[in-house]
Write a protein that holds these residues in place. Structure first.
Motif, mmCIF file in Angstrom:
data_model
loop_
_atom_site.group_PDB
_atom_site.id
_atom_site.type_symbol
_atom_site.label_atom_id
_atom_site.label_comp_id
_atom_site.label_asym_id
_atom_site.label_seq_id
_atom_site.Cartn_x
_atom_site.Cartn_y
_atom_site.Cartn_z
ATOM 1 N N LEU A 25 9.155 -1.416 -3.355
ATOM 2 C CA LEU A 25 9.237 -2.856 -3.574
ATOM 3 C C LEU A 25 10.115 -3.200 -4.771
ATOM 4 O O LEU A 25 10.827 -4.206 -4.760
ATOM 5 C CB LEU A 25 7.832 -3.433 -3.758
ATOM 6 N N ALA A 26 10.075 -2.346 -5.805
ATOM 7 C CA ALA A 26 10.938 -2.584 -6.963
ATOM 8 C C ALA A 26 12.407 -2.413 -6.591
ATOM 9 O O ALA A 26 13.286 -3.105 -7.106
ATOM 10 C CB ALA A 26 10.564 -1.619 -8.090
ATOM 11 N N ARG A 27 12.654 -1.506 -5.667
ATOM 12 C CA ARG A 27 14.025 -1.199 -5.268
ATOM 13 C C ARG A 27 14.590 -2.255 -4.316
ATOM 14 O O ARG A 27 15.787 -2.542 -4.315
ATOM 15 C CB ARG A 27 14.036 0.171 -4.593
ATOM 16 N N VAL A 28 13.729 -2.811 -3.475
ATOM 17 C CA VAL A 28 14.209 -3.588 -2.343
ATOM 18 C C VAL A 28 14.662 -4.996 -2.718
ATOM 19 O O VAL A 28 15.449 -5.612 -1.985
ATOM 20 C CB VAL A 28 13.115 -3.644 -1.245
ATOM 21 N N GLU A 29 14.219 -5.518 -3.843
ATOM 22 C CA GLU A 29 14.505 -6.913 -4.185
ATOM 23 C C GLU A 29 16.003 -7.199 -4.223
ATOM 24 O O GLU A 29 16.460 -8.232 -3.729
ATOM 25 C CB GLU A 29 13.860 -7.261 -5.523
ATOM 26 N N ARG A 30 16.774 -6.305 -4.810
ATOM 27 C CA ARG A 30 18.215 -6.567 -4.897
ATOM 28 C C ARG A 30 18.875 -6.577 -3.521
ATOM 29 O O ARG A 30 19.888 -7.258 -3.312
ATOM 30 C CB ARG A 30 18.904 -5.541 -5.798
ATOM 31 N N HIS A 31 18.283 -5.836 -2.575
ATOM 32 C CA HIS A 31 18.832 -5.824 -1.222
ATOM 33 C C HIS A 31 18.505 -7.119 -0.476
ATOM 34 O O HIS A 31 19.273 -7.546 0.390
ATOM 35 C CB HIS A 31 18.327 -4.609 -0.460
ATOM 36 N N PHE A 32 17.351 -7.730 -0.787
ATOM 37 C CA PHE A 32 17.076 -9.053 -0.225
ATOM 38 C C PHE A 32 18.182 -10.031 -0.626
ATOM 39 O O PHE A 32 18.665 -10.813 0.205
ATOM 40 C CB PHE A 32 15.726 -9.587 -0.710
ATOM 41 N N GLU A 33 18.571 -9.988 -1.891
ATOM 42 C CA GLU A 33 19.628 -10.885 -2.371
ATOM 43 C C GLU A 33 20.945 -10.586 -1.681
ATOM 44 O O GLU A 33 21.685 -11.499 -1.303
ATOM 45 C CB GLU A 33 19.774 -10.764 -3.892
ATOM 46 N N ARG A 34 21.252 -9.318 -1.513
ATOM 47 C CA ARG A 34 22.486 -8.932 -0.818
ATOM 48 C C ARG A 34 22.469 -9.430 0.625
ATOM 49 O O ARG A 34 23.485 -9.926 1.139
ATOM 50 C CB ARG A 34 22.664 -7.417 -0.824
ATOM 51 N N GLY A 43 -4.055 -1.884 -4.817
ATOM 52 C CA GLY A 43 -3.652 -0.929 -5.831
ATOM 53 C C GLY A 43 -2.248 -0.411 -5.619
ATOM 54 O O GLY A 43 -1.538 -0.056 -6.570
ATOM 55 N N ALA A 44 -1.831 -0.368 -4.372
ATOM 56 C CA ALA A 44 -0.485 0.116 -4.039
ATOM 57 C C ALA A 44 0.562 -1.010 -4.102
ATOM 58 O O ALA A 44 1.762 -0.746 -4.015
ATOM 59 C CB ALA A 44 -0.486 0.737 -2.644
ATOM 60 N N GLY A 45 0.104 -2.253 -4.203
ATOM 61 C CA GLY A 45 1.047 -3.371 -4.261
ATOM 62 C C GLY A 45 1.303 -4.040 -2.931
ATOM 63 O O GLY A 45 2.213 -4.857 -2.791
ATOM 64 N N CYS A 46 0.498 -3.687 -1.922
ATOM 65 C CA CYS A 46 0.647 -4.312 -0.595
ATOM 66 C C CYS A 46 -0.223 -5.563 -0.533
ATOM 67 O O CYS A 46 -1.398 -5.488 -0.865
ATOM 68 C CB CYS A 46 0.210 -3.350 0.506
#
Length: 252
Positions: A46-55, A249-252
């Motif tokens: 989830l930390a990684r994917v945010e910039r790809h949403f913007e792209r 706990g996993a962020g889901c």
């Protein structure tokens, strides 16, 4: 999946200056899509994917595997349904996606989560036909499972049971039945077959590593719902609270 993230760091892709950008995006899409279901890796995904949403919003993502991964993770993280559906449609429009069954399945499932049920069912039927053409049991199991989930959401309980039954039979043979099982338990419960649902849920041992995947945790939650329906409120509630703790706990 845990070994994948241990030995193939996502950050290492950023360091590969000599790699083909299209190959890097395909690899990262595969890793993000696979890692999304592993609760030990979810926060990193989830930390990684945010910039790809913007792209993707700027029209800079073209690889269907990455688009499918974004649709899947977007659905998990509360991205607006219209945006999730748009990402999934873009992924499914590319014929290359069908070559990668898990990514194709993920895109159709996320489309179903946004209540685009007719589109999801149509794409899943295409995937099932392709699995039959290839003679691929894993692909048939995956697509039958999500097709059952779509039918369930549409209230088509007989079709949902047919698809989930086939998926469960194959999944047992393949030794990976948590994914199919989570739908079958819910279908039986919705059909009023509480005793059948209870027997099915109690017949499976839930533990690690299965509970390290969101599919396993959903089975845990469904077992809790079935236990409550069966009159075992204390154990049912314990299952639901445990499932909630593991997911949050996993962020889901």
């Amino acid at each position: 999946l845990r070994l994948l993230f241990a030995h193939l760091r996502l950050g290492a892709l950023d360091e590969g200056e000599d790699l083909d950008p299209a190959l890097v995006e395909r690899m990262e899409g595969l890793m993000l899509g696979a890692g999304a279901s592993d609760l030990t890796a979810t926060r990193r995904v989830l930390a990684r994917v945010e910039r790809h949403f913007e792209r993707a919003r700027r029209g800079e993502v073209s690889d269907p595997t990455m688009l499918a991964a974004l649709g899947q993770t977007g659905a998990m993280t509360g991205l607006p349904a219209a945006e999730v559906a748009r990402l999934c449609r873009l992924a499914l429009q590319d014929e290359r996606l069908l070559e990668l069954a898990p990514a194709y399945q993920a895109a159709t499932y996320a489309l179903s989560w946004t209540d685009q049920l007719h589109e999801a069912a149509k794409a899943q039927d295409v995937g099932i036909a392709e699995a039959q053409r290839r003679g691929s049991a894993p692909m048939f199991m995956q697509l039958s499972t999500v097709r059952a989930a779509t039918a369930l959401r549409a209230g088509e309980l007989e079709a949902a049971e047919d698809h989930s039954q086939r998926a469960c039979e194959l999944a047992r043979e393949l030794g990976v039945d948590h994914f199919a099982l989570m739908i079958m338990i819910r279908v039986l419960l919705e059909r009023g077959r509480v005793e059948d649902a209870f027997e099915l849920a109690e017949s499976r041992m839930l533990g690690e590593p299965g509970l390290g995947l969101w599919q396993g945790v959903v089975v845990l939650a469904e077992r809790g719902a079935v236990r409550i329906a069966h009159g075992d409120l204390e154990r049912g509630l314990a299952d639901l609270l445990d499932a909630d703790r593991r997911m949050t706990g996993a962020g889901c």
